[in-house]
Design a protein around this motif. Sequence first.
Motif, PDB file in Angstrom:
ATOM      1  N   ILE A   1      -5.047  72.332  38.351  1.00 21.21           N
ATOM      2  CA  ILE A   1      -4.833  71.501  37.156  1.00 21.21           C
ATOM      3  C   ILE A   1      -3.949  72.232  36.152  1.00 21.21           C
ATOM      4  O   ILE A   1      -3.066  71.636  35.522  1.00 21.21           O
ATOM      5  CB  ILE A   1      -6.191  71.131  36.525  1.00 21.21           C
ATOM      6  N   ASN A   2      -4.155  73.538  36.011  1.00 17.37           N
ATOM      7  CA  ASN A   2      -3.367  74.325  35.061  1.00 17.37           C
ATOM      8  C   ASN A   2      -1.923  74.521  35.517  1.00 17.37           C
ATOM      9  O   ASN A   2      -1.021  74.679  34.681  1.00 17.37           O
ATOM     10  CB  ASN A   2      -4.025  75.691  34.846  1.00 17.37           C
ATOM     11  N   LEU A   3      -1.686  74.519  36.820  1.00 17.62           N
ATOM     12  CA  LEU A   3      -0.330  74.726  37.336  1.00 17.62           C
ATOM     13  C   LEU A   3       0.518  73.458  37.294  1.00 17.62           C
ATOM     14  O   LEU A   3       1.746  73.529  37.140  1.00 17.62           O
ATOM     15  CB  LEU A   3      -0.389  75.241  38.777  1.00 17.62           C
ATOM     16  N   LEU A   4      -0.106  72.307  37.432  1.00 20.68           N
ATOM     17  CA  LEU A   4       0.648  71.054  37.543  1.00 20.68           C
ATOM     18  C   LEU A   4       1.516  70.733  36.320  1.00 20.68           C
ATOM     19  O   LEU A   4       2.605  70.174  36.488  1.00 20.68           O
ATOM     20  CB  LEU A   4      -0.309  69.894  37.835  1.00 20.68           C
ATOM     21  N   PRO A   5       1.108  71.053  35.077  1.00 20.53           N
ATOM     22  CA  PRO A   5       2.016  70.797  33.949  1.00 20.53           C
ATOM     23  C   PRO A   5       3.355  71.515  34.070  1.00 20.53           C
ATOM     24  O   PRO A   5       4.383  70.996  33.625  1.00 20.53           O
ATOM     25  CB  PRO A   5       1.223  71.302  32.737  1.00 20.53           C
ATOM     26  N   SER A   6       3.361  72.706  34.681  1.00 24.25           N
ATOM     27  CA  SER A   6       4.627  73.416  34.894  1.00 24.25           C
ATOM     28  C   SER A   6       5.523  72.629  35.836  1.00 24.25           C
ATOM     29  O   SER A   6       6.733  72.500  35.615  1.00 24.25           O
ATOM     30  CB  SER A   6       4.360  74.812  35.472  1.00 24.25           C
ATOM     31  N   CYS A   7       4.922  72.095  36.894  1.00 23.84           N
ATOM     32  CA  CYS A   7       5.696  71.289  37.845  1.00 23.84           C
ATOM     33  C   CYS A   7       6.221  70.025  37.169  1.00 23.84           C
ATOM     34  O   CYS A   7       7.350  69.591  37.418  1.00 23.84           O
ATOM     35  CB  CYS A   7       4.831  70.920  39.045  1.00 23.84           C
ATOM     36  N   SER A   8       5.391  69.421  36.304  1.00 21.12           N
ATOM     37  CA  SER A   8       5.797  68.198  35.613  1.00 21.12           C
ATOM     38  C   SER A   8       6.963  68.459  34.668  1.00 21.12           C
ATOM     39  O   SER A   8       7.924  67.689  34.615  1.00 21.12           O
ATOM     40  CB  SER A   8       4.607  67.628  34.819  1.00 21.12           C
ATOM     41  N   LYS A   9       6.876  69.556  33.934  1.00 22.07           N
ATOM     42  CA  LYS A   9       7.883  69.828  32.908  1.00 22.07           C
ATOM     43  C   LYS A   9       9.236  70.182  33.509  1.00 22.07           C
ATOM     44  O   LYS A   9      10.285  69.787  32.993  1.00 22.07           O
ATOM     45  CB  LYS A   9       7.396  70.955  31.996  1.00 22.07           C
ATOM     46  N   PHE A  10       9.219  70.931  34.603  1.00 28.90           N
ATOM     47  CA  PHE A  10      10.475  71.401  35.188  1.00 28.90           C
ATOM     48  C   PHE A  10      10.903  70.585  36.407  1.00 28.90           C
ATOM     49  O   PHE A  10      11.911  70.890  37.032  1.00 28.90           O
ATOM     50  CB  PHE A  10      10.349  72.879  35.562  1.00 28.90           C
ATOM     51  N   GLY A  11      10.118  69.549  36.744  1.00 33.45           N
ATOM     52  CA  GLY A  11      10.498  68.672  37.843  1.00 33.45           C
ATOM     53  C   GLY A  11      10.538  69.354  39.192  1.00 33.45           C
ATOM     54  O   GLY A  11      11.337  68.987  40.056  1.00 33.45           O
ATOM     55  N   THR A  12       9.691  70.341  39.382  1.00 31.14           N
ATOM     56  CA  THR A  12       9.662  71.075  40.658  1.00 31.14           C
ATOM     57  C   THR A  12       8.720  70.354  41.618  1.00 31.14           C
ATOM     58  O   THR A  12       7.537  70.679  41.720  1.00 31.14           O
ATOM     59  CB  THR A  12       9.205  72.522  40.423  1.00 31.14           C
ATOM     60  N   LEU A  13       9.273  69.375  42.309  1.00 28.29           N
ATOM     61  CA  LEU A  13       8.473  68.518  43.185  1.00 28.29           C
ATOM     62  C   LEU A  13       7.870  69.288  44.347  1.00 28.29           C
ATOM     63  O   LEU A  13       6.726  69.040  44.738  1.00 28.29           O
ATOM     64  CB  LEU A  13       9.339  67.368  43.702  1.00 28.29           C
ATOM     65  N   LEU A  14       8.630  70.227  44.918  1.00 30.36           N
ATOM     66  CA  LEU A  14       8.147  70.959  46.087  1.00 30.36           C
ATOM     67  C   LEU A  14       6.857  71.715  45.765  1.00 30.36           C
ATOM     68  O   LEU A  14       5.886  71.655  46.524  1.00 30.36           O
ATOM     69  CB  LEU A  14       9.224  71.929  46.581  1.00 30.36           C
ATOM     70  N   GLU A  15       6.856  72.432  44.627  1.00 30.84           N
ATOM     71  CA  GLU A  15       5.648  73.167  44.238  1.00 30.84           C
ATOM     72  C   GLU A  15       4.495  72.208  43.970  1.00 30.84           C
ATOM     73  O   GLU A  15       3.338  72.493  44.306  1.00 30.84           O
ATOM     74  CB  GLU A  15       5.922  74.024  42.999  1.00 30.84           C
ATOM     75  N   GLY A  16       4.811  71.061  43.362  1.00 29.30           N
ATOM     76  CA  GLY A  16       3.773  70.066  43.094  1.00 29.30           C
ATOM     77  C   GLY A  16       3.155  69.534  44.370  1.00 29.30           C
ATOM     78  O   GLY A  16       1.931  69.368  44.460  1.00 29.30           O
ATOM     79  N   LYS A  17       3.988  69.288  45.378  1.00 30.88           N
ATOM     80  CA  LYS A  17       3.467  68.819  46.662  1.00 30.88           C
ATOM     81  C   LYS A  17       2.630  69.899  47.348  1.00 30.88           C
ATOM     82  O   LYS A  17       1.623  69.594  48.006  1.00 30.88           O
ATOM     83  CB  LYS A  17       4.622  68.400  47.571  1.00 30.88           C
ATOM     84  N   CYS A  18       3.052  71.152  47.202  1.00 28.71           N
ATOM     85  CA  CYS A  18       2.269  72.259  47.779  1.00 28.71           C
ATOM     86  C   CYS A  18       0.875  72.318  47.148  1.00 28.71           C
ATOM     87  O   CYS A  18      -0.128  72.535  47.837  1.00 28.71           O
ATOM     88  CB  CYS A  18       2.997  73.582  47.566  1.00 28.71           C
ATOM     89  N   ILE A  19       0.831  72.120  45.826  1.00 27.15           N
ATOM     90  CA  ILE A  19      -0.463  72.116  45.130  1.00 27.15           C
ATOM     91  C   ILE A  19      -1.320  70.950  45.620  1.00 27.15           C
ATOM     92  O   ILE A  19      -2.521  71.105  45.868  1.00 27.15           O
ATOM     93  CB  ILE A  19      -0.241  72.032  43.608  1.00 27.15           C
ATOM     94  N   HIS A  20      -0.694  69.782  45.789  1.00 28.11           N
ATOM     95  CA  HIS A  20      -1.414  68.608  46.284  1.00 28.11           C
ATOM     96  C   HIS A  20      -1.972  68.878  47.686  1.00 28.11           C
ATOM     97  O   HIS A  20      -3.139  68.574  47.978  1.00 28.11           O
ATOM     98  CB  HIS A  20      -0.478  67.397  46.302  1.00 28.11           C
ATOM     99  N   GLY A  21      -1.140  69.447  48.542  1.00 29.41           N
ATOM    100  CA  GLY A  21      -1.590  69.758  49.898  1.00 29.41           C
ATOM    101  C   GLY A  21      -2.725  70.766  49.914  1.00 29.41           C
ATOM    102  O   GLY A  21      -3.691  70.627  50.678  1.00 29.41           O
ATOM    103  N   TYR A  22      -2.616  71.781  49.048  1.00 31.87           N
ATOM    104  CA  TYR A  22      -3.679  72.795  48.961  1.00 31.87           C
ATOM    105  C   TYR A  22      -4.988  72.150  48.506  1.00 31.87           C
ATOM    106  O   TYR A  22      -6.066  72.462  49.032  1.00 31.87           O
ATOM    107  CB  TYR A  22      -3.258  73.890  47.986  1.00 31.87           C
TER     108      TYR A  22
END
Length: 460
Positions: free
Chosen positions: A332-353
Motif C-alpha cells: 500500500i505504501n509503495l503504490l503511491p510512488s507508482c501512481s505519481k510517476f506512472g511506473t506501470l511495470l512496478e505497479g503490476k509487480c506489486i499486484h502480482g506479489y
Amino acid sequence: MAVKLSHSYFFNSYKPDDASFKQMGAPKRDLLVNPRIRKSNPTKKQMSETPKRGMIKPNSLSLTRSLCEFVDSGAMDNALYLFEKMNQPDTYIWNVIIRGFSNKGLFQEVIDFYHRMEYEGIGIDNFTFPFVIKACGRLLSFIEGKKVHGKLIKIGLDRDIYVCNSLIDMYFKFGFVEVAEKVFEAMPLRDLVSWNCMVNGYRVIGDGLKSLMCFKEMLGLGEKPDRLSMISSLGGCSIGCCVRGGKEIHCQVIRNGLELDIMVQTSLIDMYAKCGKVDYAERVFNEMTCKNIVAWNAMIGGYAINGHFLESFTCLKRMQEDNLIPDAITMINLLPSCSKFGTLLEGKCIHGYAIRKMFLPHLVLETALVDMYGKCGQLKFAECVFGRINEKNMVSWNAIIAAYVQNGRNEEALELFHCLRNQTLKPDAVTIASILPAYAELATVTSLVWSMKGGNCSIL
C-alpha cells in the motif's frame, strides 16, 4: 464461599504458583455450557443430584488460581469447563471469565456473559463494567453502550475512574465527542489513562489540533506522559502537519527516556514524513538499533508520500536484505510512488506479489491498486480490481470515478456517479472534486446542481 483474591489481578499480570489443574485434560465440547444460554433456576431434584454430577465448591484457592491460569493462557474452553462445575461462583470469578473473553477479542461473548450475570443476580462491580464498555465500543453497539451507561448512573458507578476511562474511549469510537468530553470533565479524579484516552480519542476522529492541545494541557498540569501519550500526540501532529508541535513532543520523548522505544521511534518517523521533513525521518530511522516491519513500512511510506520514488524502492530492497518479508502495508505504501510517476511495470509487480502472497481481498490495497491503474492509464485493470472488491466504501468509489475522469471517460464517470447515489453511501467532498471536471468537460454544471439537490447532498 469462594476465596476472594485482590481485584488488582485485572490490571496486573498474574502468574499463579499453584498449578494443580495443569494436568487436567481438555474438556469435551459437549460438556461446555454456552455462555449465551442463561441458566435456569435448579429444581429440588437437581439440587439433590448436584454432588453426583461433580459440582465443585469454589472454596479452594488452588481452584481459583487454576481458572485464572487457564484464562491467562487463553484456554477459555478449560476455564469455562471449570467455571460451570463451580457451585455459585462469586463476582470475582465471573469477572475473570469476562476478562478472558475480552483479551481474546470475543466481545459478543463479553456482552452475553454480562447479561447472564444480570439474569442470575450476580453482583456487578466497577471491575466488570470496563470490559463490558470496551466490548460495546469494539462492536459499535451504541444502544447497548447507552444502556450500560444508564445502569452505571443508576447504581452510582458513573464517577469511578476505571469506568469513566472506558466510557471516554467508547464514546470516541461512536463519534460522540461531546459526550466523551462531558464524561471527562465530570470526573472527580483523573489519571494518566484518562488523559491518554482524550489525546488518542481526538486523534482517532481526525482532530489533530485538539489532540495536541490536550497533550499540552496534560503536561501543564504536571502529568508525566508515557509511551502511549507520545504515540497518540505524535499521531495528532501527523494529521495536522504540525512539525513544530512534533518537535516539542520529540523533546519530551528524550526527556522521558523513551527515545529507544521502537513504537515511539516509528511514530516519530511517520510524523516527520507526513510533515514533509524526510531528512528528520531518515535521521530517526537510521538511529534505530532494531527495526521491525512497522518501522520499515513507515519509512517506505514516508518516501512515497513525499515523491521520493527511487528511495522508497531502495528502502524496500534494504528491508528484504534485512530478512524481513514485505506485507500488505508495504504494498500500500509503495503504490503511491507508482501512481505519481506512472511506473506501470512496478505497479503490476506489486499486484502480482499481492496475489501470490494472498494479500487479497484487502479493501485498502485494492483501492490503492485502482488508483494506481487509473493514474497509469490502465482503466481496464482498474475496472477489474474494482469489480472484485467485496465491500466497496466511499474511498474505493472515489478512486474509480477519478480513474474514469483522468482517462477522459466522462460519460462513464457520470454513470458511476449516478449509480453511487443509489447506494447507501453518500458522496463526499472528494467525490465532488473528482466528478466536477467531467461535468465541466460536458458543459453540464447546471445539471450537476439539479442532480445534487435531488440527491439531498449537503455539500451544495
